[in-house]
Design a protein around this motif. Structure first.
Motif, PDB file in Angstrom:
ATOM      1  N   GLN A 155      33.924 -33.946   5.354  1.00 14.29           N
ATOM      2  CA  GLN A 155      32.871 -32.954   5.569  1.00 14.29           C
ATOM      3  C   GLN A 155      31.580 -33.539   5.019  1.00 14.29           C
ATOM      4  OE1 GLN A 155      33.868 -29.835   6.763  1.00 14.29           O
ATOM      5  NE2 GLN A 155      31.779 -29.068   6.917  1.00 14.29           N
ATOM      6  N   GLY A 156      30.521 -33.548   5.784  1.00 13.44           N
ATOM      7  CA  GLY A 156      29.263 -34.113   5.305  1.00 13.44           C
ATOM      8  C   GLY A 156      29.197 -35.620   5.468  1.00 13.44           C
ATOM      9  N   SER A 157      30.034 -36.162   6.314  1.00 12.49           N
ATOM     10  CA  SER A 157      30.085 -37.612   6.534  1.00 12.49           C
ATOM     11  C   SER A 157      28.763 -38.172   7.049  1.00 12.49           C
ATOM     12  CB  SER A 157      31.186 -37.913   7.558  1.00 12.49           C
ATOM     13  OG  SER A 157      30.965 -39.130   8.211  1.00 12.49           O
ATOM     14  N   SER A 158      28.346 -39.295   6.470  1.00 13.29           N
ATOM     15  CA  SER A 158      27.139 -39.955   6.983  1.00 13.29           C
ATOM     16  C   SER A 158      27.389 -40.564   8.357  1.00 13.29           C
ATOM     17  CB  SER A 158      26.628 -41.018   6.008  1.00 13.29           C
ATOM     18  OG  SER A 158      27.577 -41.419   5.089  1.00 13.29           O
ATOM     19  N   ASN A 159      28.609 -41.032   8.599  1.00 16.35           N
ATOM     20  CA  ASN A 159      28.904 -41.589   9.924  1.00 16.35           C
ATOM     21  C   ASN A 159      28.837 -40.503  10.995  1.00 16.35           C
ATOM     22  OD1 ASN A 159      29.912 -44.620   9.914  1.00 16.35           O
ATOM     23  ND2 ASN A 159      30.434 -43.688   7.953  1.00 16.35           N
TER      24      ASN A 159
ATOM     25  N   ASN B 287      36.385 -34.727  17.772  1.00 13.00           N
ATOM     26  CA  ASN B 287      36.603 -34.168  16.429  1.00 13.00           C
ATOM     27  C   ASN B 287      38.073 -34.008  16.065  1.00 13.00           C
ATOM     28  OD1 ASN B 287      34.022 -33.823  15.249  1.00 13.00           O
ATOM     29  ND2 ASN B 287      33.608 -32.195  16.724  1.00 13.00           N
ATOM     30  N   ASP B 288      38.961 -34.637  16.834  1.00 13.97           N
ATOM     31  CA  ASP B 288      40.389 -34.408  16.627  1.00 13.97           C
ATOM     32  C   ASP B 288      41.133 -35.624  16.093  1.00 13.97           C
ATOM     33  OD1 ASP B 288      40.256 -31.766  17.352  1.00 13.97           O
ATOM     34  OD2 ASP B 288      40.571 -32.181  19.478  1.00 13.97           O
ATOM     35  N   LEU B 289      40.406 -36.502  15.438  1.00 13.23           N
ATOM     36  CA  LEU B 289      41.060 -37.719  14.932  1.00 13.23           C
ATOM     37  C   LEU B 289      42.221 -37.376  13.997  1.00 13.23           C
ATOM     38  CD1 LEU B 289      40.903 -40.800  14.997  1.00 13.23           C
ATOM     39  CD2 LEU B 289      39.360 -40.711  13.038  1.00 13.23           C
TER      40      LEU B 289
ATOM     41  N   ASP C 243      20.127 -33.835   3.052  1.00 12.90           N
ATOM     42  CA  ASP C 243      20.335 -33.143   4.337  1.00 12.90           C
ATOM     43  C   ASP C 243      20.879 -34.090   5.398  1.00 12.90           C
ATOM     44  OD1 ASP C 243      19.430 -30.730   3.405  1.00 12.90           O
ATOM     45  OD2 ASP C 243      17.336 -31.209   3.880  1.00 12.90           O
ATOM     46  N   ARG C 244      21.304 -35.277   4.975  1.00 11.77           N
ATOM     47  CA  ARG C 244      21.827 -36.302   5.872  1.00 11.77           C
ATOM     48  C   ARG C 244      20.798 -36.722   6.921  1.00 11.77           C
ATOM     49  NH1 ARG C 244      27.235 -35.122   8.434  1.00 11.77           N
ATOM     50  NH2 ARG C 244      26.326 -33.121   8.884  1.00 11.77           N
ATOM     51  N   LYS C 245      19.530 -36.730   6.491  1.00  7.74           N
ATOM     52  CA  LYS C 245      18.471 -37.268   7.334  1.00  7.74           C
ATOM     53  C   LYS C 245      18.184 -38.681   6.842  1.00  7.74           C
ATOM     54  CE  LYS C 245      17.259 -33.594   9.851  1.00  7.74           C
ATOM     55  NZ  LYS C 245      17.550 -32.420   9.093  1.00  7.74           N
ATOM     56  N   VAL C 246      17.843 -39.575   7.785  1.00  8.49           N
ATOM     57  CA  VAL C 246      17.565 -40.964   7.408  1.00  8.49           C
ATOM     58  C   VAL C 246      16.298 -41.028   6.564  1.00  8.49           C
ATOM     59  CG1 VAL C 246      16.954 -43.239   8.290  1.00  8.49           C
ATOM     60  CG2 VAL C 246      18.681 -41.875   9.471  1.00  8.49           C
TER      61      VAL C 246
END
Ligand SMILES: Cc1cc2nc3c(=O)[nH]c(=O)nc-3n(C[C@H](O)[C@H](O)[C@H](O)COP(=O)(O)O)c2cc1C
Length: 158
Positions: free
Chosen positions: A13-17, A38-40, A150-153
């Motif tokens: 949850q919150g993955s940068s990838n 999303n089903d890995l 916020d996972r923004k670059v």
């Protein structure tokens, strides 16, 4: 209409990838359908005995999505100097079905270091005869420090 499937090697949850894949999805032209898979976590551990034309349902769905896709984007971290197990497991299910043969693939490894996973994935994708696009492979190191909360670059450098 082109159809691109994007797969993150991180289930976090919150993955940068995952954030990178979301960003890429915001950049595609209007005539491109872009889907993040999303089903890995639903893919069972690889079993050659079940690797038939009627595999477990989650594998069958994945193969169909990939067969219908014009291209694949993989974006993944490295774990313990290797490819995340869930992602490697998924790729193992694709060997015998030839699902990725000649499929254009973009590979992004976004991790702390990541060079081992990146190199290993290039080998595996080669074994699957995927068409890895050289200009669409990218190793992004120190990824967590390049994104804000916020996972923004916040740092566009490699
Ligand atoms: C168990 C574990 C092992 C890790 N091992 C490595 C590693 O070998 N090399 C590396 O570059 N990063 C390693 N990392 C750090 C991850 O690359 C980093 O947490 C990354 O942000 C994970 O990607 P995500 O943000 O998409 O979840 C490891 C992280 C965890 C949780």
């Amino acid at each position: 209409m082109k159809n691109i499937l994007a797969i993150s090697g991180s289930l976090r949850q919150g993955s940068s990838n995952h954030a990178i894949l979301q960003y890429l999805g915001s950049q595609v032209p209007a005539d491109v359908e872009y889907t993040i898979y999303n089903d890995l976590a639903q893919i069972p551990a690889f079993d050659p005995g079940l690797d038939t034309d009627n595999p477990p349902i989650s594998v069958a769905v994945l193969r169909k999505l990939l067969t219908d896709a014009d291209g694949l984007i993989i974006c993944t971290p490295e774990y313990a100097f290797g490819v995340p197990g869930s992602l490697k497991n998924m790729l193992d299910w694709l060997v015998s079905s030839s699902t990725l043969v000649d499929k254009p693939v973009a590979l992004i490894t976004a991790s702390l270091g990541g060079e081992y996973a990146h190199a290993s994935l290039l080998l595996t994708l080669g074994a699957l005869s995927a068409n890895v696009i050289a200009d669409a492979t990218l190793l992004i190191q120190f990824i967590r420090s390049k994104m804000d909360s916020d996972r923004k670059v916040k740092d566009a450098g490699r």
